[in-house]
Write a protein that holds these residues in place. Sequence first.
Motif, PDB file in Angstrom:
ATOM      1  N   MET A   9      39.298  54.492  13.634  1.00  0.00           N
ATOM      2  CA  MET A   9      40.605  53.831  13.664  1.00  0.00           C
ATOM      3  C   MET A   9      40.571  52.607  14.577  1.00  0.00           C
ATOM      4  O   MET A   9      41.180  51.580  14.277  1.00  0.00           O
ATOM      5  N   ASP A  10      39.849  52.732  15.690  1.00  0.00           N
ATOM      6  CA  ASP A  10      39.736  51.590  16.609  1.00  0.00           C
ATOM      7  C   ASP A  10      38.996  50.430  15.940  1.00  0.00           C
ATOM      8  O   ASP A  10      39.398  49.267  16.053  1.00  0.00           O
ATOM      9  N   ALA A  11      37.910  50.741  15.228  1.00  0.00           N
ATOM     10  CA  ALA A  11      37.153  49.698  14.529  1.00  0.00           C
ATOM     11  C   ALA A  11      38.004  49.037  13.453  1.00  0.00           C
ATOM     12  O   ALA A  11      37.972  47.819  13.264  1.00  0.00           O
ATOM     13  N   TYR A  12      38.793  49.855  12.752  1.00  0.00           N
ATOM     14  CA  TYR A  12      39.662  49.300  11.707  1.00  0.00           C
ATOM     15  C   TYR A  12      40.736  48.409  12.317  1.00  0.00           C
ATOM     16  O   TYR A  12      41.022  47.318  11.797  1.00  0.00           O
ATOM     17  N   ALA A  13      41.352  48.867  13.435  1.00  0.00           N
ATOM     18  CA  ALA A  13      42.414  48.084  14.079  1.00  0.00           C
ATOM     19  C   ALA A  13      41.887  46.732  14.563  1.00  0.00           C
ATOM     20  O   ALA A  13      42.618  45.728  14.548  1.00  0.00           O
ATOM     21  N   GLN A  14      40.610  46.709  14.995  1.00  0.00           N
ATOM     22  CA  GLN A  14      40.019  45.460  15.485  1.00  0.00           C
ATOM     23  C   GLN A  14      39.364  44.643  14.370  1.00  0.00           C
ATOM     24  O   GLN A  14      38.771  43.601  14.645  1.00  0.00           O
ATOM     25  N   GLU A  58      45.188  59.152  23.199  1.00  0.00           N
ATOM     26  CA  GLU A  58      45.651  57.774  23.212  1.00  0.00           C
ATOM     27  C   GLU A  58      46.049  57.400  24.637  1.00  0.00           C
ATOM     28  O   GLU A  58      46.472  58.258  25.422  1.00  0.00           O
ATOM     29  N   ALA A  70      38.903  58.659  16.029  1.00  0.00           N
ATOM     30  CA  ALA A  70      39.407  57.689  16.997  1.00  0.00           C
ATOM     31  C   ALA A  70      38.601  56.395  16.944  1.00  0.00           C
ATOM     32  O   ALA A  70      39.167  55.292  16.986  1.00  0.00           O
ATOM     33  N   ARG A  71      37.293  56.512  16.850  1.00  0.00           N
ATOM     34  CA  ARG A  71      36.449  55.312  16.815  1.00  0.00           C
ATOM     35  C   ARG A  71      36.604  54.556  15.500  1.00  0.00           C
ATOM     36  O   ARG A  71      36.596  53.315  15.470  1.00  0.00           O
TER      37      ARG A  71
END
Length: 372
Positions: free
Chosen positions: A133-138, A165, A130-131
Amino acid sequence: MVSQALRSIGIVAAGLSFAAGAKPAWAQLEPERLYYGVHRAAPMVCRVPASEADAAPEIRLIDPESGEVLETTTAAAGRVDVAAMFPVLWTAERPKVLLAQLAIDGREVGPPVVLEPMLTPRRVLDGETARLMDAYAQRNADFFAQLLRLPADAREELQRTAVAEPEPPGGRVHSGLRAYSDRLVVLETSAGEMVFSLRPDQAPNTVFAFIGLVEGGFYTNVPFHRIIAEDREGRPFIVQSGDPSGTGAGGAPAFTDFEPSALAHDFGVLSIARRPDDPNSNSSQFFICLGREACAALDGKYVAIGQLISGGDVLQTIAATPVRGPEPEGSTAALERPADPPLILRAYTKPAPPFSMRARPLTIEDVPPVER
């Protein structure tokens, strides 16, 4: 795709067991079918024995978590539409699991009916994924790299956590109800009998899947393959079962996605085992907690679904089973394996009592210690 197909097979099999069975002769509220579409009638049968034909039946809508009676509506013997009686089932902003309880002349009778809203699932990931993916999305390359550089033990701890989510702005889609009579689960073991109440208000899909396995005969001659009477600090921990192979690597051919149960892992709490790095690998293996102190760390990481209401001495006897010493080098045998594993001889369900007569979950203070 394969895992989704297996999940569907498990759900269908569970549904068949709920739909079958002889009509009861006692007073109770009984769903006509398992599923009801949203904004449609929810026909059920209000069964009242002929000896109580002049009595005044009513149906109570109960919040199982708080125990509060939300609404009460008069009824009559025969077919009733629970959705028409309780419009809140379709109009609530945040639908939740409720119970419909029949009462006759003010006295609750028969098992309550579990009214589980069918909501679109929320995707759940392990904490590390989750972290990342969040870093990649940002597009946060520094944070992404920092996560990858974490020590192995820190990454493992992140993997054990479950992150859901966020709910969509308009909330999850409400498609209707799954309705069935509440049950108790009985584990008949080589050490005696244990009885568990279930908590569909905490993890409805996981409870439903577990009942399907129980009623399908899955837990027949299944060993307690893992016994950790105490953790490294000497605190009571868990006993584990649910794998017919006895290796700790087997189980049912279906998974149930993680649900965020708020039920605390305490003495006698039944919770579903899973792979440490995959919160959605919940299947047939489960563990039973032996105390709160060591098991508190499991809260939010595993799906707790039941509470022991009878047979605390049996649980303590199973926990006192001697385990093997250190395994030979290179052995793949499961750790904490008992030398002579206790068995679940069979598991079955029986009707739960009326809500007001439900048994209090056992605590560790209720059960005398067993010498280990």
